[in-house]
Design a protein around this motif. Structure first.
Motif, PDB file in Angstrom:
ATOM      1  N   ILE A   1       0.804  -1.052  -0.030  1.00  0.00           N
ATOM      2  CA  ILE A   1      -0.155   0.238  -0.013  1.00  0.00           C
ATOM      3  C   ILE A   1       0.810   1.353   0.133  1.00  0.00           C
ATOM      4  O   ILE A   1       0.514   2.265  -0.713  1.00  0.00           O
ATOM      5  CB  ILE A   1      -1.051  -0.184   1.112  1.00  0.00           C
ATOM      6  CG1 ILE A   1      -2.018  -1.161   1.012  1.00  0.00           C
ATOM      7  CG2 ILE A   1      -1.677   1.289   1.126  1.00  0.00           C
ATOM      8  CD1 ILE A   1      -3.012  -1.501   2.224  1.00  0.00           C
ATOM      9  N   ASP A   2       1.928   1.293   0.910  1.00  0.00           N
ATOM     10  CA  ASP A   2       2.950   2.158   0.635  1.00  0.00           C
ATOM     11  C   ASP A   2       4.296   1.270   0.858  1.00  0.00           C
ATOM     12  O   ASP A   2       4.391   0.182   0.866  1.00  0.00           O
ATOM     13  CB  ASP A   2       2.927   3.292   1.731  1.00  0.00           C
ATOM     14  CG  ASP A   2       3.063   3.125   2.949  1.00  0.00           C
ATOM     15  OD1 ASP A   2       3.731   1.837   3.432  1.00  0.00           O
ATOM     16  OD2 ASP A   2       2.637   3.848   4.194  1.00  0.00           O
TER      17      ASP A   2
ATOM     18  N   ILE B   1      -9.789  -4.620  -1.332  1.00  0.00           N
ATOM     19  CA  ILE B   1      -9.032  -4.644  -2.493  1.00  0.00           C
ATOM     20  C   ILE B   1      -9.180  -5.342  -3.504  1.00  0.00           C
ATOM     21  O   ILE B   1      -8.564  -6.771  -3.292  1.00  0.00           O
ATOM     22  CB  ILE B   1      -7.619  -4.391  -2.130  1.00  0.00           C
ATOM     23  CG1 ILE B   1      -7.491  -2.918  -1.157  1.00  0.00           C
ATOM     24  CG2 ILE B   1      -6.640  -4.066  -3.358  1.00  0.00           C
ATOM     25  CD1 ILE B   1      -5.889  -3.128  -0.787  1.00  0.00           C
TER      26      ILE B   1
ATOM     27  N   HIS C   1      -7.180  -2.396  -9.103  1.00  0.00           N
ATOM     28  CA  HIS C   1      -6.109  -1.575  -9.023  1.00  0.00           C
ATOM     29  C   HIS C   1      -6.766  -0.193  -8.661  1.00  0.00           C
ATOM     30  O   HIS C   1      -6.307   0.676  -8.005  1.00  0.00           O
ATOM     31  CB  HIS C   1      -5.269  -1.314 -10.314  1.00  0.00           C
ATOM     32  CG  HIS C   1      -4.328  -2.367 -10.778  1.00  0.00           C
ATOM     33  ND1 HIS C   1      -2.937  -2.178 -10.379  1.00  0.00           N
ATOM     34  CD2 HIS C   1      -4.257  -3.458 -11.160  1.00  0.00           C
ATOM     35  CE1 HIS C   1      -2.242  -3.388 -10.526  1.00  0.00           C
ATOM     36  NE2 HIS C   1      -3.140  -4.106 -11.015  1.00  0.00           N
ATOM     37  N   ASP C   2      -7.919   0.012  -9.033  1.00  0.00           N
ATOM     38  CA  ASP C   2      -8.590   1.323  -8.536  1.00  0.00           C
ATOM     39  C   ASP C   2      -8.976   1.120  -6.879  1.00  0.00           C
ATOM     40  O   ASP C   2      -8.602   2.195  -6.188  1.00  0.00           O
ATOM     41  CB  ASP C   2     -10.058   1.511  -9.038  1.00  0.00           C
ATOM     42  CG  ASP C   2     -10.021   1.746 -10.745  1.00  0.00           C
ATOM     43  OD1 ASP C   2      -8.877   2.327 -10.852  1.00  0.00           O
ATOM     44  OD2 ASP C   2     -10.847   1.481 -11.357  1.00  0.00           O
ATOM     45  N   ASP C   3      -9.139  -0.218  -6.429  1.00  0.00           N
ATOM     46  CA  ASP C   3      -9.493  -0.320  -5.084  1.00  0.00           C
ATOM     47  C   ASP C   3      -8.081   0.027  -4.426  1.00  0.00           C
ATOM     48  O   ASP C   3      -8.062   0.504  -3.267  1.00  0.00           O
ATOM     49  CB  ASP C   3      -9.861  -1.855  -4.625  1.00  0.00           C
ATOM     50  CG  ASP C   3     -10.975  -1.998  -5.102  1.00  0.00           C
ATOM     51  OD1 ASP C   3     -12.047  -1.334  -5.350  1.00  0.00           O
ATOM     52  OD2 ASP C   3     -11.254  -3.238  -5.642  1.00  0.00           O
ATOM     53  N   LEU C   4      -6.930  -0.550  -4.944  1.00  0.00           N
ATOM     54  CA  LEU C   4      -5.519  -0.275  -4.411  1.00  0.00           C
ATOM     55  C   LEU C   4      -5.271   1.306  -4.077  1.00  0.00           C
ATOM     56  O   LEU C   4      -4.830   1.739  -3.236  1.00  0.00           O
ATOM     57  CB  LEU C   4      -4.641  -1.076  -5.220  1.00  0.00           C
ATOM     58  CG  LEU C   4      -3.225  -0.957  -4.725  1.00  0.00           C
ATOM     59  CD1 LEU C   4      -3.050  -1.408  -3.267  1.00  0.00           C
ATOM     60  CD2 LEU C   4      -2.184  -1.771  -5.649  1.00  0.00           C
ATOM     61  N   ASP C   5      -5.632   1.885  -5.288  1.00  0.00           N
ATOM     62  CA  ASP C   5      -5.563   3.406  -5.269  1.00  0.00           C
ATOM     63  C   ASP C   5      -6.363   4.028  -4.088  1.00  0.00           C
ATOM     64  O   ASP C   5      -5.947   4.702  -3.562  1.00  0.00           O
ATOM     65  CB  ASP C   5      -6.028   4.104  -6.350  1.00  0.00           C
ATOM     66  CG  ASP C   5      -5.054   3.699  -7.695  1.00  0.00           C
ATOM     67  OD1 ASP C   5      -3.977   3.343  -7.288  1.00  0.00           O
ATOM     68  OD2 ASP C   5      -5.517   3.788  -8.904  1.00  0.00           O
ATOM     69  N   ARG C   6      -7.687   3.423  -3.942  1.00  0.00           N
ATOM     70  CA  ARG C   6      -8.416   3.958  -2.612  1.00  0.00           C
ATOM     71  C   ARG C   6      -7.625   3.624  -1.377  1.00  0.00           C
ATOM     72  O   ARG C   6      -7.573   4.503  -0.524  1.00  0.00           O
ATOM     73  CB  ARG C   6      -9.588   3.238  -2.626  1.00  0.00           C
ATOM     74  CG  ARG C   6     -10.653   3.861  -1.583  1.00  0.00           C
ATOM     75  CD  ARG C   6     -10.960   5.187  -1.416  1.00  0.00           C
ATOM     76  NE  ARG C   6     -11.605   5.510  -0.353  1.00  0.00           N
ATOM     77  CZ  ARG C   6     -11.593   6.532   0.324  1.00  0.00           C
ATOM     78  NH1 ARG C   6     -10.763   7.462   0.211  1.00  0.00           N
ATOM     79  NH2 ARG C   6     -12.455   6.718   1.515  1.00  0.00           N
TER      80      ARG C   6
ATOM     81  N   ARG D   1      -4.610   3.535  -0.737  1.00  0.00           N
ATOM     82  CA  ARG D   1      -3.523   4.191  -0.451  1.00  0.00           C
ATOM     83  C   ARG D   1      -3.951   5.554  -0.034  1.00  0.00           C
ATOM     84  O   ARG D   1      -3.349   6.385   0.702  1.00  0.00           O
ATOM     85  CB  ARG D   1      -2.775   4.178  -1.946  1.00  0.00           C
ATOM     86  CG  ARG D   1      -1.887   3.075  -2.213  1.00  0.00           C
ATOM     87  CD  ARG D   1      -1.374   3.067  -3.411  1.00  0.00           C
ATOM     88  NE  ARG D   1      -0.271   1.610  -3.382  1.00  0.00           N
ATOM     89  CZ  ARG D   1      -0.024   1.150  -4.742  1.00  0.00           C
ATOM     90  NH1 ARG D   1      -0.226   1.795  -5.742  1.00  0.00           N
ATOM     91  NH2 ARG D   1       0.916   0.021  -4.627  1.00  0.00           N
ATOM     92  N   GLU D   2      -5.174   6.187  -0.504  1.00  0.00           N
ATOM     93  CA  GLU D   2      -5.614   7.311  -0.111  1.00  0.00           C
ATOM     94  C   GLU D   2      -6.021   7.398   1.161  1.00  0.00           C
ATOM     95  O   GLU D   2      -5.925   8.188   2.051  1.00  0.00           O
ATOM     96  CB  GLU D   2      -7.068   7.632  -0.972  1.00  0.00           C
ATOM     97  CG  GLU D   2      -6.746   8.244  -2.355  1.00  0.00           C
ATOM     98  CD  GLU D   2      -7.921   8.356  -3.227  1.00  0.00           C
ATOM     99  OE1 GLU D   2      -9.041   8.026  -2.745  1.00  0.00           O
ATOM    100  OE2 GLU D   2      -7.834   8.699  -4.415  1.00  0.00           O
TER     101      GLU D   2
ATOM    102  N   SER E   1      -3.406  12.610   1.548  1.00  0.00           N
ATOM    103  CA  SER E   1      -2.702  13.809   0.998  1.00  0.00           C
ATOM    104  C   SER E   1      -2.739  14.843   2.076  1.00  0.00           C
ATOM    105  O   SER E   1      -3.863  15.239   2.591  1.00  0.00           O
ATOM    106  CB  SER E   1      -2.886  14.163  -0.220  1.00  0.00           C
ATOM    107  OG  SER E   1      -4.277  14.646  -0.803  1.00  0.00           O
TER     108      SER E   1
END
Length: 245
Positions: A28-29, A229, A232-237, A239-240, A245
């Motif tokens: 995730i990071d 997850i 890849h869209d779920d993975l981006d979420r 990470r958010e 940010s």
């Protein structure tokens, strides 16, 4: 009570990450995976004995056991699912059947959520409740979600993805509290489920229990940032959520 994580699946929609890793170890990071987050959640609520059901790329989990134990102050046991790449997670949970008599806090290995979910389930213990599902009653539902119909009088009446979203009480987020008294009944229901069709989910096993008159309860989690997850869209979420940010 012990923690239990289902981390045996291949997660093909997350390739190339899952070319060599199970979904639970997708980064995730730089330093965090879903398994890191889940183990941290367990440690926060005082659950320090944890079993992980592994299958696909099991050696990558095994290679990190010592590091996980040192980082989170937990003791890990690996349970092997020899059919993980061809069968669904009803069989994965059945593979851990001998552990259910301890009482377990079950978490899917692809669900990012805060420790407040574990706290909510632990707070829901008592009054004869044997199985309690973490339920999101806030999120707008669509076709893919694992949806639940629940009533005060009967508990869960239906749990399936194959439901009109408008009829659902909410979405099961993949975290369950299972008391020791439910172990035998749940084990039998899971066996019936995967013997009927090895591609079924463990939630189909919950439905088997419900159909037999076994009461399953829910604990609404409130307004919580979480994600399952799958792609890849779920993975981006995720990470958010983990690294806002």
């Amino acid at each position: 009570m012990i923690g239990l994580v289902l981390a045996a699946g291949a997660g093909r929609r997350l390739r190339p990450y899952t070319d060599t890793l199970p979904k639970a170890l997708v980064p995730i990071d730089a330093e965090t995976t879903v398994l890191d987050l889940t183990l941290a959640n367990y440690a926060e609520v005082g659950i320090t004995e944890v079993a992980i059901v592994v299958g696909y790329a099991a050696e990558t989990v095994a290679s990190r056991v010592k590091g996980f134990e040192e980082r989170y102050g937990v003791h890990l046991e690996l349970v092997h699912n020899d059919k993980a790449e061809t069968w669904n997670n009803a069989y994965s949970l059945w593979c851990a059947r001998d552990l259910l008599t301890n009482g377990v806090m079950l978490a899917n290995g692809d669900t990012v959520h805060p420790a407040s979910v574990q706290h909510t389930l632990l707070d829901a213990r008592g009054d004869g409740r044997q199985i309690v599902l973490a339920l999101d009653t806030v999120k707008k539902l669509a076709d893919e979600e694992m949806k639940v119909i629940w009533s005060e009088s009967a508990g869960i009446e239906r749990i399936t993805k194959l439901m009109d979203p408008a009829s659902a009480t909410g979405e099961y987020i993949g975290v369950t509290l299972i008391e020791p008294t439910a172990a035998a009944d749940l084990t039998d229901a899971l066996r019936v489920t995967w013997e009927r069709d090895p591609h079924l989910y463990y939630e189909d096993g919950y439905q088997v229990l419900v159909d037999k008159g076994f009461r399953i309860d829910v604990a609404p989690i409130g307004t919580v940032d979480w994600v399952e997850i799958d792609n890849h869209d779920d993975l981006d979420r995720a990470r958010e959520i983990v690294c806002p940010s």
